[in-house]
Scaffold this motif. Structure first.
Motif, PDB file in Angstrom:
ATOM      1  N   LEU A   1       0.335  -1.386   0.040  1.00 30.30           N
ATOM      2  CA  LEU A   1      -0.195  -0.100   0.237  1.00 30.30           C
ATOM      3  C   LEU A   1       0.285   1.232   0.120  1.00 30.30           C
ATOM      4  N   ARG A   2       1.954   1.076   0.648  1.00 28.43           N
ATOM      5  CA  ARG A   2       2.602   2.666   1.061  1.00 28.43           C
ATOM      6  C   ARG A   2       3.531   2.607  -0.621  1.00 28.43           C
ATOM      7  N   LEU A   3       3.865   1.634  -1.217  1.00 28.57           N
ATOM      8  CA  LEU A   3       4.498   2.292  -2.727  1.00 28.57           C
ATOM      9  C   LEU A   3       3.457   1.978  -3.850  1.00 28.57           C
ATOM     10  N   TYR A   4       2.473   1.667  -3.293  1.00 26.19           N
ATOM     11  CA  TYR A   4       1.301   2.629  -4.358  1.00 26.19           C
ATOM     12  C   TYR A   4       1.072   3.863  -4.022  1.00 26.19           C
ATOM     13  N   GLU A   5       1.248   4.503  -2.889  1.00 32.05           N
ATOM     14  CA  GLU A   5       0.570   5.574  -2.326  1.00 32.05           C
ATOM     15  C   GLU A   5       1.738   6.544  -2.842  1.00 32.05           C
ATOM     16  N   CYS A   6       2.782   6.003  -2.261  1.00 30.61           N
ATOM     17  CA  CYS A   6       4.697   7.660  -3.062  1.00 30.61           C
ATOM     18  C   CYS A   6       4.332   6.727  -4.628  1.00 30.61           C
ATOM     19  N   ARG A   7       3.955   5.437  -5.252  1.00 32.41           N
ATOM     20  CA  ARG A   7       4.196   5.737  -6.397  1.00 32.41           C
ATOM     21  C   ARG A   7       3.200   6.905  -7.210  1.00 32.41           C
ATOM     22  N   ARG A   8       1.928   6.895  -6.339  1.00 31.32           N
ATOM     23  CA  ARG A   8       0.870   7.507  -7.102  1.00 31.32           C
ATOM     24  C   ARG A   8       0.922   9.147  -6.936  1.00 31.32           C
ATOM     25  N   GLU A   9       2.221   9.461  -6.214  1.00 29.06           N
ATOM     26  CA  GLU A   9       2.072  10.647  -6.082  1.00 29.06           C
ATOM     27  C   GLU A   9       3.609  11.180  -6.531  1.00 29.06           C
ATOM     28  N   LEU A  10       4.310  10.184  -6.973  1.00 30.11           N
ATOM     29  CA  LEU A  10       5.493  10.448  -7.448  1.00 30.11           C
ATOM     30  C   LEU A  10       5.259  10.880  -9.390  1.00 30.11           C
ATOM     31  N   ARG A  11       4.156   9.573  -9.810  1.00 28.87           N
ATOM     32  CA  ARG A  11       3.947   9.953 -10.810  1.00 28.87           C
ATOM     33  C   ARG A  11       2.792  11.047 -10.826  1.00 28.87           C
TER      34      ARG A  11
ATOM     35  N   THR B   1       9.924  -5.266  -5.215  1.00 25.47           N
ATOM     36  CA  THR B   1       8.530  -5.270  -5.371  1.00 25.47           C
ATOM     37  C   THR B   1       8.555  -4.682  -6.893  1.00 25.47           C
ATOM     38  N   PHE B   2       9.551  -3.984  -7.352  1.00 22.41           N
ATOM     39  CA  PHE B   2       9.363  -3.729  -8.826  1.00 22.41           C
ATOM     40  C   PHE B   2      10.551  -3.958 -10.342  1.00 22.41           C
TER      41      PHE B   2
ATOM     42  N   TRP C   1      12.567   4.662 -12.191  1.00 24.12           N
ATOM     43  CA  TRP C   1      10.873   4.581 -12.346  1.00 24.12           C
ATOM     44  C   TRP C   1      10.092   6.161 -12.884  1.00 24.12           C
ATOM     45  N   LEU C   2      10.570   6.401 -12.472  1.00 19.51           N
ATOM     46  CA  LEU C   2      11.183   7.998 -12.554  1.00 19.51           C
ATOM     47  C   LEU C   2      11.612   8.748 -13.979  1.00 19.51           C
ATOM     48  N   ASP C   3      12.793   8.226 -14.103  1.00 19.80           N
ATOM     49  CA  ASP C   3      13.063   8.805 -15.499  1.00 19.80           C
ATOM     50  C   ASP C   3      12.362   8.385 -16.769  1.00 19.80           C
ATOM     51  N   ARG C   4      11.713   6.667 -16.548  1.00 18.91           N
ATOM     52  CA  ARG C   4      11.010   6.470 -18.259  1.00 18.91           C
ATOM     53  C   ARG C   4       9.596   7.755 -17.294  1.00 18.91           C
TER      54      ARG C   4
END
Length: 349
Positions: free
Chosen positions: A281-291, A322-323, A330-333
């Motif tokens: 869940l934390r990774l999902y929220e971090c990824r959503r905010e970074l995106r 995880t990814f 990931w952010l660069d991509r």
């Protein structure tokens, strides 16, 4: 009388307002001979890859997609046709979420996991994106599709095999609450500010999860009702306290007056552990905010701490584990895909 597709097509021609999250795509924005190819690309970019067949060389359809907290909501209206999520497309890895589809108008004949059923107006269907499915629309239709991250729904693969291709009809019980809620949420998603949107999304996910649990409870293999209700309460508690770095299994158990052993047993039935569920869940929220687009450079450390990680190094290790790539990679991509106009990189899909 204007239809939904007319309004979507008109909105596609107008510049979006500065605060709008929604993306609108319409086949009427391209020459008719390109409409089917355009629709294939639109569905791939917003849902998952599907083979789409029609009776003619052109296709009239539109969609609006929006993010509401943890949910992606896609409203689709189109002509009669057929879709097939084939093994070839699944092998490309572009989908591990659960699709919860509300049939707003028209009918759909759906097939997955050896079952077939008909969805009528008001019905809800669950679709698993890591296994093939088919849907036939014999008449013009409207669907409101909620893309739910698998970790939020909390169902095992065995559970999902029992949920797919079964019509959830709004004749009573939880479905009678879920259908109108999802209908209105899709229609008004752009009206909510981010904090309100996130709370509404959490409530919708909880109700979807409760509906799924109730459906599974119709079979003898379903867990006792008290356990299902308690597990829902625990998951809601975890979502609300996700930013707390002290959110441990012991803290969760104490907050609910149960033993840590009993807490672990509840999550064993979900084919996961408490700690893994919190981490995902934390990774999902971090990824959503970074995106999300930002006016200033994103601080990985700040985002990690905001969602309960004790530091950037721990966050990076969890992300890579995880990814398969670091948050920076990931952010660069993601940024590169935005510059080139390609579909965003989704390492979990």
């Amino acid at each position: 009388m204007p239809t939904v597709i007319d309004s979507l097509a008109e909105r596609h021609r107008r510049p979006a307002s500065g605060g709008s999250r929604a993306l609108v795509l319409s086949t009427r924005s391209v020459p008719p001979r390109q409409s089917l190819d355009f629709w294939h690309d639109a569905v791939l970019a917003t849902l998952v890859g599907m083979d789409i067949a029609t009776d003619g060389p052109t296709y009239d359809a539109a969609l609006r997609t929006d993010h509401l907290g943890s949910l992606r909501i896609t409203m689709v209206e189109g002509d009669p046709g057929r879709v097939h999520r084939s093994p070839r497309l699944i092998a490309r890895g572009d989908g591990r979420d659960i699709l919860v589809a509300l049939q707003s108008s028209g009918r759909a004949h759906v097939e997955q996991d050896g079952r077939t059923t008909e969805l009528r107006a008001g019905d809800i269907g669950f679709f698993e994106t890591v296994r093939p499915f088919r849907a036939t629309f014999p008449e013009r239709f409207q669907l409101k599709i909620f893309t739910v991250p698998r970790e939020l729904l909390g169902r095992s693969e065995a559970d999902m095999r029992r949920l797919t291709a079964r019509a959830v009809r709004p004749s009573g019980g939880l479905p009678a609450l879920l259908t109108p809620m999802l209908e209105r949420l899709a229609d008004t998603s752009e009206a909510y500010t981010t904090p309100v949107a996130e709370r509404l999304a959490d409530a919708a996910v909880d109700l979807i999860a409760a509906t799924a649990a109730a459906r599974l409870g119709e079979d003898s293999a379903g867990r006792p009702g008290a356990d299902r209700v308690l597990l829902m309460r625990i998951k809601t508690f975890i979502r609300w306290h996700l930013s707390d770095s002290g959110l441990t299994p012991r803290a969760v158990a104490q907050a609910h007056g149960i033993s840590v052993r009993y807490l672990h047993r509840l999550f064993e039935a979900e084919d996961t552990t408490v700690s893994r569920w919190i981490r995902e869940l934390r990774l999902y929220e971090c990824r959503r905010e970074l995106r999300a687009p930002a006016a200033e450079p994103v601080s990985l450390s700040r985002v990690a701490r905001r969602w309960g990680f004790t530091g950037a190094a721990r966050f990076s290790r969890a992300f890579r584990g995880t990814f398969g790539m670091s948050p920076t990679e990931w952010l660069d991509r993601e940024r590169a895909s935005r510059r080139t106009g390609e579909a965003p990189c989704r390492p979990d899909r």
